[in-house]
Enzyme design. Structure first.
Site, PDB file in Angstrom:
ATOM      1  N   THR A 176      -0.323   0.388   5.069  1.00 12.24           N
ATOM      2  CA  THR A 176      -0.517  -0.922   4.464  1.00 12.24           C
ATOM      3  C   THR A 176      -1.922  -1.459   4.727  1.00 12.24           C
ATOM      4  O   THR A 176      -2.532  -1.126   5.763  1.00 12.24           O
ATOM      5  CB  THR A 176       0.528  -1.910   5.048  1.00 12.24           C
ATOM      6  N   ASP A 177      -2.390  -2.334   3.841  1.00 11.82           N
ATOM      7  CA  ASP A 177      -3.690  -2.980   4.064  1.00 11.82           C
ATOM      8  C   ASP A 177      -3.630  -3.943   5.249  1.00 11.82           C
ATOM      9  O   ASP A 177      -4.662  -4.388   5.750  1.00 11.82           O
ATOM     10  CB  ASP A 177      -4.173  -3.712   2.796  1.00 11.82           C
ATOM     11  N   GLU A 178      -2.398  -4.266   5.709  1.00  8.29           N
ATOM     12  CA  GLU A 178      -2.274  -5.225   6.821  1.00  8.29           C
ATOM     13  C   GLU A 178      -2.847  -4.668   8.119  1.00  8.29           C
ATOM     14  O   GLU A 178      -3.095  -5.419   9.058  1.00  8.29           O
ATOM     15  CB  GLU A 178      -0.810  -5.659   6.992  1.00  8.29           C
TER      16      GLU A 178
ATOM     17  N   TYR B 128       4.481  -6.111  13.070  1.00 12.56           N
ATOM     18  CA  TYR B 128       4.631  -5.149  11.966  1.00 12.56           C
ATOM     19  C   TYR B 128       3.333  -4.392  11.739  1.00 12.56           C
ATOM     20  O   TYR B 128       3.311  -3.157  11.763  1.00 12.56           O
ATOM     21  CB  TYR B 128       5.051  -5.869  10.674  1.00 12.56           C
TER      22      TYR B 128
ATOM     23  N   LYS C 217       2.296  -0.351  12.223  1.00 13.50           N
ATOM     24  CA  LYS C 217       1.790   0.517  11.155  1.00 13.50           C
ATOM     25  C   LYS C 217       0.411   1.079  11.533  1.00 13.50           C
ATOM     26  O   LYS C 217       0.108   2.238  11.257  1.00 13.50           O
ATOM     27  CB  LYS C 217       1.694  -0.262   9.839  1.00 13.50           C
TER      28      LYS C 217
HETATM   29  P1  NAD Z   1      11.846  -1.565   2.492  1.00  9.85           P
HETATM   30  O1  NAD Z   1      12.081  -2.390   3.708  1.00  9.85           O
HETATM   31  O2  NAD Z   1      12.268  -2.079   1.159  1.00  9.85           O
HETATM   32  O3  NAD Z   1      12.526  -0.129   2.673  1.00  9.85           O
HETATM   33  C1  NAD Z   1      12.462   0.587   3.861  1.00  9.85           C
HETATM   34  C2  NAD Z   1      13.475   1.737   3.784  1.00  9.85           C
HETATM   35  O4  NAD Z   1      13.368   2.490   4.999  1.00  9.85           O
HETATM   36  C3  NAD Z   1      14.930   1.260   3.688  1.00  9.85           C
HETATM   37  O5  NAD Z   1      15.623   2.019   2.726  1.00  9.85           O
HETATM   38  C4  NAD Z   1      15.483   1.528   5.091  1.00  9.85           C
HETATM   39  O6  NAD Z   1      16.879   1.809   5.101  1.00  9.85           O
HETATM   40  C5  NAD Z   1      14.664   2.736   5.508  1.00  9.85           C
HETATM   41  N1  NAD Z   1      14.561   2.890   6.973  1.00  9.85           N
HETATM   42  C6  NAD Z   1      14.256   1.916   7.879  1.00  9.85           C
HETATM   43  N2  NAD Z   1      14.276   2.436   9.122  1.00  9.85           N
HETATM   44  C7  NAD Z   1      14.574   3.758   8.990  1.00  9.85           C
HETATM   45  C8  NAD Z   1      14.720   4.825   9.916  1.00  9.85           C
HETATM   46  N3  NAD Z   1      14.579   4.631  11.230  1.00  9.85           N
HETATM   47  N4  NAD Z   1      15.031   6.053   9.440  1.00  9.85           N
HETATM   48  C9  NAD Z   1      15.196   6.248   8.108  1.00  9.85           C
HETATM   49  N5  NAD Z   1      15.098   5.281   7.192  1.00  9.85           N
HETATM   50  C10 NAD Z   1      14.770   4.050   7.622  1.00  9.85           C
HETATM   51  O7  NAD Z   1      10.286  -1.248   2.509  1.00  9.85           O
HETATM   52  P2  NAD Z   1       9.253  -1.070   1.303  1.00  9.85           P
HETATM   53  O8  NAD Z   1       8.747  -2.405   0.912  1.00  9.85           O
HETATM   54  O9  NAD Z   1       9.837  -0.169   0.278  1.00  9.85           O
HETATM   55  O10 NAD Z   1       8.055  -0.324   2.055  1.00  9.85           O
HETATM   56  C11 NAD Z   1       7.991   1.100   2.098  1.00  9.85           C
HETATM   57  C12 NAD Z   1       6.762   1.505   2.871  1.00  9.85           C
HETATM   58  O11 NAD Z   1       5.591   0.973   2.252  1.00  9.85           O
HETATM   59  C13 NAD Z   1       6.739   0.987   4.315  1.00  9.85           C
HETATM   60  O12 NAD Z   1       6.223   2.008   5.137  1.00  9.85           O
HETATM   61  C14 NAD Z   1       5.794  -0.204   4.271  1.00  9.85           C
HETATM   62  O13 NAD Z   1       5.165  -0.386   5.517  1.00  9.85           O
HETATM   63  C15 NAD Z   1       4.818   0.249   3.193  1.00  9.85           C
HETATM   64  N6  NAD Z   1       4.159  -0.826   2.435  1.00  9.85           N
HETATM   65  C16 NAD Z   1       4.900  -1.778   1.789  1.00  9.85           C
HETATM   66  C17 NAD Z   1       4.257  -2.767   1.038  1.00  9.85           C
HETATM   67  C18 NAD Z   1       5.035  -3.802   0.268  1.00  9.85           C
HETATM   68  O14 NAD Z   1       4.428  -4.690  -0.355  1.00  9.85           O
HETATM   69  N7  NAD Z   1       6.374  -3.764   0.238  1.00  9.85           N
HETATM   70  C19 NAD Z   1       2.851  -2.785   0.947  1.00  9.85           C
HETATM   71  C20 NAD Z   1       2.125  -1.801   1.628  1.00  9.85           C
HETATM   72  C21 NAD Z   1       2.795  -0.824   2.355  1.00  9.85           C
HETATM   73  P1  TYD Z   2       5.721 -11.311   2.200  1.00 15.12           P
HETATM   74  O1  TYD Z   2       6.348 -11.045   0.864  1.00 15.12           O
HETATM   75  O2  TYD Z   2       6.603 -11.454   3.384  1.00 15.12           O
HETATM   76  O3  TYD Z   2       4.627 -10.151   2.395  1.00 15.12           O
HETATM   77  P2  TYD Z   2       3.459 -10.014   3.528  1.00 15.12           P
HETATM   78  O4  TYD Z   2       3.725 -10.949   4.634  1.00 15.12           O
HETATM   79  O5  TYD Z   2       3.624  -8.590   3.954  1.00 15.12           O
HETATM   80  O6  TYD Z   2       2.177 -10.279   2.815  1.00 15.12           O
HETATM   81  O7  TYD Z   2       4.857 -12.638   2.079  1.00 15.12           O
HETATM   82  C1  TYD Z   2       3.813 -12.755   1.131  1.00 15.12           C
HETATM   83  C2  TYD Z   2       3.137 -14.096   1.361  1.00 15.12           C
HETATM   84  O8  TYD Z   2       4.051 -15.153   1.053  1.00 15.12           O
HETATM   85  C3  TYD Z   2       2.728 -14.335   2.814  1.00 15.12           C
HETATM   86  O9  TYD Z   2       1.495 -15.038   2.829  1.00 15.12           O
HETATM   87  C4  TYD Z   2       3.832 -15.210   3.375  1.00 15.12           C
HETATM   88  C5  TYD Z   2       4.276 -16.012   2.169  1.00 15.12           C
HETATM   89  N1  TYD Z   2       5.721 -16.403   2.147  1.00 15.12           N
HETATM   90  C6  TYD Z   2       6.077 -17.751   1.934  1.00 15.12           C
HETATM   91  O10 TYD Z   2       5.215 -18.624   1.757  1.00 15.12           O
HETATM   92  N2  TYD Z   2       7.403 -18.062   1.904  1.00 15.12           N
HETATM   93  C7  TYD Z   2       8.386 -17.139   2.088  1.00 15.12           C
HETATM   94  O11 TYD Z   2       9.592 -17.497   2.079  1.00 15.12           O
HETATM   95  C8  TYD Z   2       8.000 -15.771   2.281  1.00 15.12           C
HETATM   96  C9  TYD Z   2       9.041 -14.703   2.475  1.00 15.12           C
HETATM   97  C10 TYD Z   2       6.661 -15.449   2.300  1.00 15.12           C
END
Ligand code: NAD
Ligand code: TYD
Length: 344
Positions: A125-127, A153, A157
C-alpha cells in the site's frame, strides 16, 4: 500456469480472481483465505462455478497448512492479498495485524523458497510512505520515497515489504511489490469510506466524516489495480517495487458529497465526528515507473468509477445486507457509537 491467490475472498483479491479467470482462461487459480470477517464466500460464488478455480480455507500464518498446500499444489506464481486491511481496526487491536501481515508474509515466502516458485508478489500500500502535507500539491510518493508508516496497519505492511526485499537480497527469491492507493468498486467491505457512505445514505443514516473532512486520498478503481498487478506478475522485473495510482486525488468531504449527489440524498446527512488518531493527511502516487516500464495507465476516471460503484451497490443489495445485518452491526456501534459529533 498455476496461480495461488491469498485473500481472494476479500475485496481486491476477489476482483483479481475474476479478472484472471476472464483474461487468462487457461490458467488455474487456487484461492487460500482464512475467511475472517472480511472474507466472504458469496463474493466468490461466480468463481466457484469455474472449473479452473479452487478454494481452500487456511491461514497464511499457519506453517503446516501452507507447507501442505504448496507440496500438493506446486503454484508457479503467488499473489499475496491476504491481510488485515482496516486502519481503524489496527488502532483498536494492532496484534492481529502483525501476525497476519508480517508473520503471514514470512510463512508464505518460506514455503515459496522450499518448494520453488517463479514469482512471489506482495500486494502492498502507499500508506507505507506515511503522508504528504496538504499545502504541497507538488509532492508525490515515488518508489524511492522513504518508508515512514503512521498506523499499526501501515507499519505492519511496511515491515512485510522490508521482509520481502530481504528475501530477495538474501535468498534470491523472485519477488515483486506493488504499492497502491485507495481502491474502490464492487465487493468493497462496508467498513471502508465509500461503501460505508453509500450504504448509510441508502438507509438515510448519518454519514460520519472524520475531523474536517479535508484529508485527501488518491482513488483507484479496483479493476485498474487488477490490470496493473497482472502486468507486474507477468512482465515486471524481479526485485522491483511499482507504485500504482492514477492522479485521482479527492478530499474525503468531496467524495462523500459526490456519493450523496449520485444517490439524490441531501448533504444534511453529513456529520463531522471525532478524527481518527494519527490520521494521515494526504496520499498521492506518482505512477511514472509502471507507466514507463509496463505501459500501465488507469482507464477509469473517478466520475465514471463512482457511478459504476454506486450502481453496483444498488444492484447487489443482498450482498451487503447480509453483511450489515450480522456482526458488522456491533462493529459499527463500537466504532461510531462514542464518536463526538463536531460543530458544523
Ligand atoms: P480485505 O480486508 O477486503 O480482504 C482481506 C482478505 O484476506 C479477506 O478475504 C480475509 O478473509 C483474508 N485474510 C485475512 N487474514 C488472513 C489470514 N491470516 N490468512 C488468510 N487469509 C486472510 O482487503 P482488501 O481491501 O481486499 O486488500 C487486499 C490487499 O490490498 C491487502 O494486502 C491490503 O493491504 C492491500 N491494499 C488495499 C487497498 C485498499 O484500498 N483496499 C489499497 C492498497 C493496498
Ligand atoms: P478508509 O476507507 O478507511 O481508507 P484508508 O484509511 O486506508 O485511507 O478511509 C478513507 C478516508 O476516509 C480516511 O481519510 C478516513 C476517512 N473516513 C471517514 O471520514 N469516515 C469513515 O467512516 C471512514 C471509514 C473513513
Amino acid at each position: 500456469m498455476k496461480l495461488l491467490v491469498t485473500g481472494g475472498a476479500g475485496f481486491i483479491g476477489a476482483n483479481f480472481v475474476y479478472y484472471e479467470l476472464e483474461n487468462h482462461p487457461d490458467d488455474e487459480i487456487l484461492c487460500v483465505d482464512k475467511l475472517t470477517y472480511a472474507g466472504n464466500m458469496e463474493t466468490l460464488a461466480g468463481a466457484m462455478r469455474n472449473s479452473k478455480f479452487r478454494f481452500v480455507r487456511a491461514d497464511i500464518a499457519d506453517r503446516k497448512a501452507m507447507d501442505a498446500i504448496f507440496a500438493e499444489q506446486g503454484p508457479d506464481i503467488v499473489v499475496n492479498f491476504a491481510a488485515e486491511s482496516h486502519v481503524d481496526r489496527s488502532i483498536e487491536t494492532p496484534e492481529i495485524f502483525l501476525r497476519t501481515n508480517i508473520l503471514g508474509t514470512n510463512v508464505l515466502m518460506d514455503a515459496c523458497r522450499k518448494y520453488g516458485i517463479r514469482r512471489y508478489h506482495q500486494v502492498s500500500t502507499d500508506e507505507v510512505y506515511g503522508d504528504l502535507p496538504l499545502d504541497r500539491p507538488d509532492l508525490f510518493f515515488k518508489e524511492a520515497t522513504p518508508i515512514k508508516a503512521s498506523s499499526p496497519y501501515s507499519a505492519s505492511k511496511a515491515s512485510a515489504d522490508l521482509l520481502v526485499m530481504a528475501y530477495y537480497r538474501t535468498y534470491h527469491l523472485p519477488v515483486t511489490i506493488s504499492r497502491c492507493s485507495n481502491n474502490y468498486g464492487p465487493y468493497h467491505f462496508p467498513e471502508k469510506l465509500i461503501p460505508l457512505m453509500i450504504i448509510n445514505a441508502l438507509s438515510d443514516k448519518k454519514l460520519p466524516v472524520y475531523g474536517d473532512g479535508l484529508n485527501v486520498r488518491d482513488w483507484l478503481y479496483v479493476r485498474d489495480h487488477c490490470t496493473a498487478i497482472d502486468l507486474i506478475i507477468r512482465k515486471g522485473r524481479e526485485g522491483e517495487t511499482y507504485n500504482i495510482g492514477g492522479h485521482n486525488e479527492r478530499a474525503n468531504i468531496a467524495v462523500v458529497k459526490t456519493v450523496l449527489r449520485e444517490l439524490g440524498k441531501p448533504e444534511t446527512l453529513i456529520e463531522h465526528v471525532t478524527d481518527r488518531k494519527g490520521h494521515d493527511r494526504r496520499y498521492a502516487i506518482d505512477p511514472t515507473k509502471i507507466h514507463a516500464e509496463l505501459g500501465w495507465l488507469p482507464t477509469t476516471s473517478f466520475e465514471e468509477g463512482i457511478k459504476k460503484t454506486v450502481a453496483w451497490y444498488l444492484e447487489h443489495r443482498a450482498w451487503w445486507e447480509h453483511i450489515v445485518s450480522g456482526a458488522y452491526a456491533s462493529y459499527y456501534e463500537k466504532m461510531y457509537g462514542n464518536r463526538t459529533v463536531l460543530d458544523p
